[in-house]
Scaffold this active site. Structure first.
Site, short mmCIF file in Angstrom:
data_model
loop_
_atom_site.label_atom_id
_atom_site.label_comp_id
_atom_site.label_asym_id
_atom_site.label_seq_id
_atom_site.Cartn_x
_atom_site.Cartn_y
_atom_site.Cartn_z
N LYS A 37 -6.73 -0.37 -5.04
CA LYS A 37 -8.12 -0.55 -5.26
C LYS A 37 -8.72 0.70 -5.89
O LYS A 37 -9.60 1.62 -5.20
CB LYS A 37 -8.92 -0.65 -3.89
CG LYS A 37 -8.28 -1.99 -3.24
CD LYS A 37 -9.21 -2.12 -1.74
CE LYS A 37 -8.77 -3.24 -0.95
NZ LYS A 37 -7.19 -3.33 -0.35
N HIS A 48 0.91 -1.11 -0.08
CA HIS A 48 0.04 -0.18 0.02
C HIS A 48 1.03 1.23 0.04
O HIS A 48 1.17 1.68 0.99
CB HIS A 48 -0.87 -0.19 1.39
CG HIS A 48 -2.01 -0.86 1.06
ND1 HIS A 48 -3.15 -0.75 0.26
CD2 HIS A 48 -2.25 -1.95 2.07
CE1 HIS A 48 -3.91 -1.55 0.57
NE2 HIS A 48 -3.55 -2.27 1.49
N ASP A 96 -1.73 -2.60 -4.13
CA ASP A 96 -2.99 -2.94 -3.79
C ASP A 96 -3.94 -1.56 -3.67
O ASP A 96 -4.27 -1.18 -2.47
CB ASP A 96 -3.14 -3.58 -2.26
CG ASP A 96 -4.49 -3.96 -1.73
OD1 ASP A 96 -5.45 -3.73 -2.58
OD2 ASP A 96 -4.70 -4.27 -0.71
#
Ligand code: BMP
Length: 262
Positions: free
Chosen positions: A93, A62, A91
């Site tokens: 998203k 992240h 990640d």
């Protein structure tokens, strides 16, 4: 519902380049472990990445939680990925319209597409999000996972949402090669989406903030997923990072071998 094939066999017949690389790597290195390194300092992130490197197929980041992010961090991560033979999964998203995610993926401080082999997206905005990310990522050989199900308590990712997410993936198989999900998503023997599953822990069932943990056996054998994603279970105790990596790598691989026997 499909007949079980080994990671190696799947690599041979997979049409998506990113999936092929990942499946080959898993077979070669004998690991289906991905470690989520959710720490906020560059030095700690690099130190954990170096320690877990030999045990993982994918290192999950992240990047926007790192206080002292700089370009050197991604260069060092890329070097570690080469040294230890793992892929990098930011990640991120993504969750916006196609035009916006294009910029979020390729531009800004992080320039995620330039260094992350894999990223992921929510399907809530509709299919434009996939096309936007594909415009940037496909020419670079990157791959995308869709969030079809989440591990957290009360997640809205279920029913028609999950079904529609799989349908979107089917229409973009050159770029989308799988899902973040809690179970296998293939509908026919011909389909071969890779499922990477977070919410994996051997010692605790939750974290007090909605996270829910299952064991590698439940995830790989009972639910037919492909990659276990483990965060705090591995890096939670700084003195045991290597031991825990080996423990989860062994548990994930034993579960895979058990599935191979079925
Ligand atoms: P941990 O094992 O420490 O709970 O970490 C899980 C990791 O997986 C976190 O990085 C989180 O952002 C991610 N994750 C998750 O836990 N559930 C999901 O459904 C999707 C995720 O990406």
């Amino acid at each position: 519902m499909n007949t079980f094939k080994t990671y190696g066999d799947r690599a041979k017949s997979h049409s998506n380049a990113c999936a092929r690389s990942l499946l080959e790597l898993m077979e070669r290195k004998q690991t289906n472990l991905s470690v989520a390194v959710d720490v906020t300092k560059k030095a700690e992130l690099l130190s954990i990445a170096n320690a877990v490197g030999p045990y993982v197929c994918v290192l999950k980041t992240h990047i926007d939680i790192v206080d002292d992010f700089d370009q050197d961090l991604v260069e060092q991560l890329e070097q570690l990925a080469k040294t230890h033979d793992f892929m990098i999964f930011e990640d991120r998203k993504f969750a916006d319209i196609g035009n916006t995610v294009k910029h979020q993926y390729g531009n800004g401080i992080y320039k995620i597409a330039s260094w992350s082999h894999i990223t992921n997206a929510h399907t809530v905005p509709g299919e434009g999000i996939i096309q936007g990310l594909k415009d940037v990522g496909l020419p670079l050989g990157r791959g995308l996972l869709l969030l079809a199900e989440m591990s957290s308590k009360g997640a809205l990712t279920k029913g028609d949402y999950t079904t529609e997410s799989v349908a979107m993936a089917r229409r973009h198989q050159d770029f989308v090669f799988g899902f973040i999900a809690q179970q296998q998503m293939n509908q026919t023997d011909d389909e071969d989406f890779i499922v990477m599953t977070p919410g994996v822990g051997l010692d605790v069932k939750g974290d007090g903030l909605g996270q829910q943990y299952r064991t590698p056996h439940q995830v790989i054998v009972d639910s037919g997923c492909d990659v276990i994603i483990v965060g705090r279970g591995v890096y939670g105790n700084p003195d045991q990072v290597q031991q825990q990596s080996a423990r989860y790598r062994d548990a994930g691989w034993a579960a895979y071998l058990e599935r191979c026997q079925q």
